[in-house]
Write an enzyme that holds these catalytic residues in place. Structure first.
Site: not given
Ligand code: IMP
Length: 200
Positions: A16-17, A73, A154, A156, A176, A181-182
């Site tokens: 997804h990222k 992260d 995640g 969302d 989105k 944030h991203r």
């Molecule tokens: P990480 O950055 O992969 O460690 O993500 C940490 C947590 O935040 C995970 O549970 C992801 O699913 C969630 N997460 C990361 N980015 C997003 C986003 O853009 N939207 C919603 N949840 C996110």
């Protein structure tokens, strides 16, 4: 170097990222996945801050493949929960739990709180042979009372950005990606890469 080849490896196993960042970055930056460079490994993530984890992931893959790498992260920081789940967002409901369990626990822990304000914070770190740079992106909002929507990933479905009347998961992905944030962190990365290009 990125500025010469336009290639960047994204140190993530989260499809997804990868998809999101590919839609956000300009066409002249070619974002390679770990599969693209034939790297099939678990990436360590043992830091206690988003900054530490982001750096650890980017450096780990850079040291393996020798190419310019980025990692991100992300944490969901909820004010009424003193910033939790924060850096522990992925394993909020415990190791091996999925996003659904994480959201259920979050909504249970929020049941008695009237202040539902929260923010997503992302740190993207770029590691090259001779440079390390971090870029932060924040989007503020509030925690919904129940999950809604099925796009994104995640948390969302439970995050309503400031000024919106729907969750991230109810919006088309382009909406989105325009404010997330991203996206904010990525735009800062791109500005840096462009200015580095101008300096050389
Ligand atoms: P990480 O950055 O992969 O460690 O993500 C940490 C947590 O935040 C995970 O549970 C992801 O699913 C969630 N997460 C990361 N980015 C997003 C986003 O853009 N939207 C919603 N949840 C996110």
């Amino acid at each position: 170097m990125t500025r010469k080849t336009g290639k960047l490896v994204f140190a993530t196993n989260n499809s997804h990222k990868l998809h999101e960042l590919r839609s956000i970055l300009p066409a002249h930056i070619q974002l390679l996945s770990l599969a693209d460079i034939d790297c099939h490994t678990d990436i360590p993530e043992t830091g206690e801050t988003l900054e530490e984890n982001s750096l650890q992931k980017a450096r780990f893959i850079h040291d393996l493949c020798g190419m310019d790498c980025i990692a991100d992260d992300t944490g969901l920081e909820v004010n009424a929960l003193d910033g939790a789940p924060g850096v522990y967002s992925a394993r909020y409901a415990g190791d091996g739990h999925d996003s659904k369990a994480n959201m259920e626990l979050l909504l249970r822990n929020m049941a008695t709180h009237t202040d539902r304000s929260a923010r997503f914070r992302t740190v993207i770190t770029l590691v090259t042979d001779d440079e390390v740079h971090a870029f932060e992106g924040i989007v503020t909002g509030k925690i919904a009372t129940e999950p809604a929507g099925d796009s994104g990933f995640g948390y969302d479905p439970v995050f309503i950005p400031t000024g919106w009347d729907m969750t991230f998961a109810q919006a088309p992905e382009s909406r989105k990606n325009a404010i997330s944030h991203r996206a904010v962190a990525s735009h800062r990365l791109v500005e840096f890469l462009n200015s580095a290009h101008d300096r050389h």
